[in-house]
Motif scaffolding. Structure first.
Motif, mmCIF file in Angstrom:
data_model
loop_
_atom_site.group_PDB
_atom_site.id
_atom_site.type_symbol
_atom_site.label_atom_id
_atom_site.label_comp_id
_atom_site.label_asym_id
_atom_site.label_seq_id
_atom_site.Cartn_x
_atom_site.Cartn_y
_atom_site.Cartn_z
ATOM 1 N N GLN A 225 13.853 37.497 0.485
ATOM 2 C CA GLN A 225 14.055 37.036 -0.875
ATOM 3 C C GLN A 225 12.759 36.520 -1.467
ATOM 4 O O GLN A 225 12.533 36.587 -2.678
ATOM 5 C CB GLN A 225 15.098 35.927 -0.882
ATOM 6 C CG GLN A 225 16.349 36.401 -0.184
ATOM 7 C CD GLN A 225 17.539 35.567 -0.520
ATOM 8 O OE1 GLN A 225 17.507 34.771 -1.434
ATOM 9 N NE2 GLN A 225 18.602 35.746 0.213
ATOM 10 N N LYS B 15 16.040 32.124 -7.231
ATOM 11 C CA LYS B 15 17.248 32.394 -6.464
ATOM 12 C C LYS B 15 18.485 32.060 -7.283
ATOM 13 O O LYS B 15 19.470 32.794 -7.288
ATOM 14 C CB LYS B 15 17.221 31.572 -5.176
ATOM 15 C CG LYS B 15 18.136 32.140 -4.103
ATOM 16 C CD LYS B 15 18.172 31.285 -2.890
ATOM 17 C CE LYS B 15 16.975 31.528 -2.004
ATOM 18 N NZ LYS B 15 17.105 30.786 -0.742
ATOM 19 N N SER B 18 18.941 34.706 -9.743
ATOM 20 C CA SER B 18 19.400 35.940 -9.115
ATOM 21 C C SER B 18 20.888 35.907 -8.833
ATOM 22 O O SER B 18 21.609 36.853 -9.136
ATOM 23 C CB SER B 18 18.604 36.144 -7.829
ATOM 24 O OG SER B 18 19.324 36.925 -6.933
ATOM 25 N N VAL B 25 16.506 39.811 -6.445
ATOM 26 C CA VAL B 25 15.610 38.642 -6.493
ATOM 27 C C VAL B 25 14.290 38.961 -7.169
ATOM 28 O O VAL B 25 13.729 38.149 -7.907
ATOM 29 C CB VAL B 25 15.344 38.075 -5.077
ATOM 30 C CG1 VAL B 25 16.518 37.272 -4.601
ATOM 31 C CG2 VAL B 25 15.022 39.182 -4.089
ATOM 32 N N SER B 124 19.066 40.383 -1.916
ATOM 33 C CA SER B 124 17.793 40.296 -1.219
ATOM 34 C C SER B 124 17.117 41.646 -1.221
ATOM 35 O O SER B 124 17.742 42.687 -1.460
ATOM 36 C CB SER B 124 18.054 39.832 0.206
ATOM 37 O OG SER B 124 17.000 40.197 1.037
#
Lengths: 468, 454
Positions: A225, B15, B18, B25, B124
């Motif tokens: 991420q 995050k 997202s 992301v 992700s």
């Protein structure tokens, strides 16, 4: 490793949203073999004496040591048992070392009322000038003196000594040797860059949130991420994460129920409950993205004696639904992508640290490999299960990666053995203190530390140690 | 998207964005960057503070360390210059106020993750094919297989290393030794009893049989208690046909070995009243040796073969017998007493009653010859409560004497051995507990049994 690959696209995300963000597939693990069978205890019976471990240890290692001794001092030397010793005769004896230390905490002295002794305060090191070395074999024991480093050696080491018995009944040592590195199977590593991330000492439940953001950054990097695309693609090559012990902090160990009155502790929960819930969430995030091996450590909810058994899956309800979660023993041994890993959560090294003059964890780690035993001080000063058939802590073959967790600092070293063995020694630092993890490249057995940091109010301009 | 961002409260991390918008992301990071750029170009009054994520190589302690850091905008350039190689730079979060430390960033991330735990890797950049959650069925399967695995190594270990896993055989041994101890006591007591009752040959023979049963008991007791229980239940079921006689046998014999019961059958029927005290005593001894289960099993076996419910009642009866109850006559009465209590076994009781009365009649004559040292008698008093009385009987006492003399037998039997010692105690307790036992009659007898043993 990471950075070089990622550099070209480093600033790629400082741009307006692109149409299709790229996703990367996690590099699959081509082969994984769990070799923890010797460390898994089925039914544990503690009704046996601990002397059997020493007996079996000596029996198992004696042939190895005799061979080494003959290799070192010539094949013509006389191999003697202690009972066959003759005064003045130069010979070689194989036996177990015992170091009698006056500062060693002794439970008998503590509870002895006639001495009226207060319990000894814990020290970092228990060595003393007056320590003595004694060699024991199956039948006898003899005091050692001579060219042998008393301070460095610890109880439980099997070694071969060369010298002669003196008139005063002591053995004058001229030289000594250890089992040295065992033979190593050839490494069939991956052809492309595959990484394994080693972390230890997450220290959840400590009540202080300093390392929490760093931990979150770690998870985000591994799960892809965080970082620009280049870094994410590099992170996709992490095939495994090994958590080497001390997932819970030492502060979860306090048992108020013992010290406090019952009415005060009736409704309080053990600190480890909350910490394990946090661990479960973190493991869930990791497991959805990468295979994880969880080793228990000194402060984790499992048995105290080595080998520590895996954490029970009922504690991790969210994460254990994923097959990528592997709960393994401490010590842990596995073959990942053709590379043999062996490591502990650090109790063995820190115990030797206490009873030896060696200060560097890397030095001790290397020394255990040279001695041929993962944890010679067990069961003397380190809790151990009373084995009697065989001692599983003896190195049967040389690993390719040998690590220990919860070290104060990161260090790594490529050790080359006499017979062409190549071992990567890694001391994994305590994450809650250092916010550093280790990244091992399976392709070329190289290791790189990865550190994470946030920022805090007390940072000065242009200061180097941001969060580290 | 812009209006959405205008509304944000305090801070937005990539995050959070997202998950909230359901975007990748990287897209979220780019959106944040885009927003910042645009806002800054507009140069509106509101100040935006941005934090960046910087990653790259850094030489530290002699190692090339890969550093990942969240830095404030003002430190960004400084950090970038420290790094030898920059691996990535992107916007981490935007907030309205200047952040002193990165704690709040963690909190925001933590909150949003918490609410999206089940699909935390959805947006992700890396997808792992192996990370598939197992279904509940698979999980339970894995769990059972793990259990089996842990057991099979145990079995293997037991097979190959019997000494190592000596727990299993040792516990079995212990289990057998403990019953042996109990049985040993039994055997001792029975032998002493036989000394006491040497007058009658039959009792002696019974004693010997009893002893033999006692000796045979240890092997039987070698099983774990649960086996024993199960066995007893099985035995009860089996012996349903011979319920009455079986009961008598059992009352006579020491707790257990069903095999011994048929043997005793011929000898016990006649001697039943006389033997009542014996079994009672034996029962007491059993209890003494903390073998409540033995009692239970004893009782179970003594009772006719019934189901466990009935077993329970069975236990009550002989227990109450032992707990200050006397034999034959008392037992019949006690059985009658049982009637008011809810019992699933009226027929057995009916069966018992005739048996006991018959026994009573038959033993009436025998009593004179050989009398159990201790007898406890249960009788129903006016209110329908059970009253148990301990009565000592000397060997030469007659029936009538039994009923009335309580203190007398105590003195008479002082010279007897261990089993008799119980009598004084019980005698003492008998009168005291007359009332107590009455009330306790309907309760679990085990408590009385506990006192009995002493």
């Amino acid at each position: 490793m990471f950075s070089e690959q990622a550099a070209p696209t480093a600033q790629g995300l400082l741009a307006p949203p692109s149409a299709e963000p790229s996703t990367f597939a996690r590099a699959p693990v081509s082969t994984y073999t769990d070799c923890t069978e010797p460390f898994r205890l089925g039914q544990r019976s503690f009704s046996r004496q601990y002397a059997h471990i020493y007996a079996t240890r000596l029996i198992q290692m004696r042939p190895l040591l005799e061979e080494r001794a003959q290799h070192k001092w010539g094949s013509g030397i006389a191999m003697r048992k202690l009972c066959e010793l003759q005064a003045g005769e130069k010979c070689c004896v194989v036996g177990t070392l015992f170091k009698s230390m006056q500062l060693q905490p002794s439970i008998l002295r503590e509870i002895s009322e006639e001495h009226n002794l207060l319990p000894q305060p814990p020290r970092t090191k228990y060595i003393h000038q007056s320590d003595e070395l004694i060699l024991e074999d199956e039948l006898q024991r003899i005091k050692l003196e001579g060219t042998i480093d008393v301070q460095k050696l610890v109880t439980g080491t099997i070694l071969a000594i060369y010298g002669s018995e003196k008139d005063n009944g002591k053995f004058l040592v001229e030289d000594h040797c250890f089992a040295d590195l065992p033979r190593q199977l050839p490494m069939r590593g991956p052809s492309t860059n595959h990484f394994v991330l080693l972390v230890s000492g997450l220290g959840l439940g400590s009540g202080s949130g300093e390392s929490l953001l760093s931990m979150q950054l770690l998870v985000d990097v591994v799960t892809g991420q965080l970082g620009a695309e280049g870094e994410q693609s590099s992170a996709a090559q992490i095939t495994r994460v090994i958590l080497a012990g001390n997932l819970l902090s030492q502060s979860t160990q306090s048992r108020d129920t013992i010290n406090k009155a019952k009415y005060l502790t009736k409704k309080t929960q053990a600190a480890s409950v909350e910490a394990v819930k946090m661990l479960d969430e973190i493991l869930l995030q990791l497991c959805t993205s990468v295979p994880v091996d969880v080793m228990p450590g000194e402060f984790d909810p499992t048995n105290y004696t080595l080998p520590q058994q895996p954490l029970h899956r009922c504690m991790l309800p969210l994460a254990s639904t994923y097959s990528t979660l592997q709960l393994v023993t401490n010590p842990y041994q596995a073959e990942i992508d053709g590379v043999r890993f062996l490591g502990t959560s650090g109790q063995n090294i820190s115990d030797i640290f206490k009873y030896s003059s060696m200060d560097d964890y890397m030095e001790i780690l290397e020394w255990t490999l040279c001695v041929g035993h993962i944890s010679p001080t067990a069961p003397d000063t380190l809790g151990c299960f009373p084995f009697y058939k065989s001692d599983p802590f003896i190195f049967t073959d040389c690993p390719h990666v040998y690590f220990c967790g919860n070290a104060p600092l990161f260090s790594s070293k490529l050790l080359k053995g006499r017979d062409g063995q190549q071992v990567l020694l890694v001391t994994v630092p305590d994450f809650s203190a250092t916010q550093t993890a280790c990244l091992i490249n399976l392709c070329d057995l190289s290791c790189q530390p990865v550190s994470f940091s946030g920022f805090s109010a007390d940072e000065d301009e242009g200061d180097m140690e941001i969060g580290h | 998207m812009q209006c959405f961002l205008c509304v944000f409260i305090l801070q937005v991390t990539y995050k959070w964005l997202s998950y909230t918008l359901g975007v990748h992301v990287n897209q979220a990071k780019q959106m944040l960057y885009d927003y910042v750029e645009r806002k800054r170009k507009e140069s509106s009054g509101a100040q935006l503070h941005v934090t960046y994520l910087v990653a790259g190589n850094l030489v530290q302690n002699g190692y090339i360390c890969h550093k990942v850091a969240v830095v404030r905008e003002d430190k960004l350039e400084a950090m970038k210059s420290k790094l030898a190689t920059i691996a990535s730079v992107h916007v981490y979060s935007i907030q309205k106020a200047l952040l002193k430390d990165s704690g709040p960033l963690y909190n925001t991330d933590y909150d949003i993750i918490k609410t999206n735990l089940q699909n935390c890797s959805k947006f992700s950049a890396i997808h792992c094919a192996a990370a598939v959650p197992r279904t509940l069925a698979e999980v339970s399967q894995a769990h059972t297989s793990a259990q089996i695995d842990s057991q099979t190594p145990n079995d293997m270990q037991v097979a190959s290393v019997p000494v190592t896993n000596g727990q299993v055989p040792s516990t079995a041994k212990q289990a057998s030794q403990q019953p042996k101890g109990i049985m040993g006591m039994f055997a001792a007591k029975s032998s002493s009893k036989s000394q006491d009752t040497h007058k009658e040959t039959k009792p002696e023979s019974k004693e010997t049989i009893g002893v033999s049963t006692a000796s045979s008991k240890p092997p039987a007791k070698g099983n774990t208690m649960s086996n024993f229980f199960g066995k007893a239940a099985m035995n009860k079921l089996k012996a349903s046909s011979e319920s009455e006689q079986a009961k008598e046998e059992r009352e006579v014999t020491k707790p257990s070995v069903p095999a011994a019961e048929p043997k005793l059958l011929p000898t016990t029927t006649v001697e039943k009243p006389g033997k009542k005290t014996e079994p009672v005593k034996i029962q007491k001894k059993d209890r003494k040796s903390r073998a409540k289960r033995v009692d239970l099993s004893d009782n179970e076996e003594e009772k006719e073969a019934e189901n466990l419910k009935k077993k329970r009642r069975r236990i009550k009866q002989p227990q109450s017998d032992s707990s200050d109850n006397e034999d034959g006559p008392a037992s019949s009465i006690s059985q009658e007493d049982r009637a008011p209590t809810p019992s699933p076994e009226p027929p057995p009781k009916a069966g018992l009653e005739p048996a006991s009365t018959e026994v009573k009649a038959s033993t009436g004559g025998k009593k004179r010859k050989r009398r159990r040292v201790l007898k406890s008698k249960t009788s129903l008093d006016d209110e329908g409560c059970m009253v148990t009385e301990k009565v000592f009987e000397s060997e030469s006492c007659t029936d009538s004497e039994e009923e009335f003399t309580k203190a007398k037998p105590a003195s008479l039997h002082r010279q007897s051995t261990a089993p008799v010692k119980k009598d004084p105690k019980e005698d003492r307790r008998g009168p005291k507990k007359g009332a107590a036992t009455a009330s306790k009659a309907n309760k679990q007898v085990s408590i009385m049994g506990f006192f009995q043993k002493k």
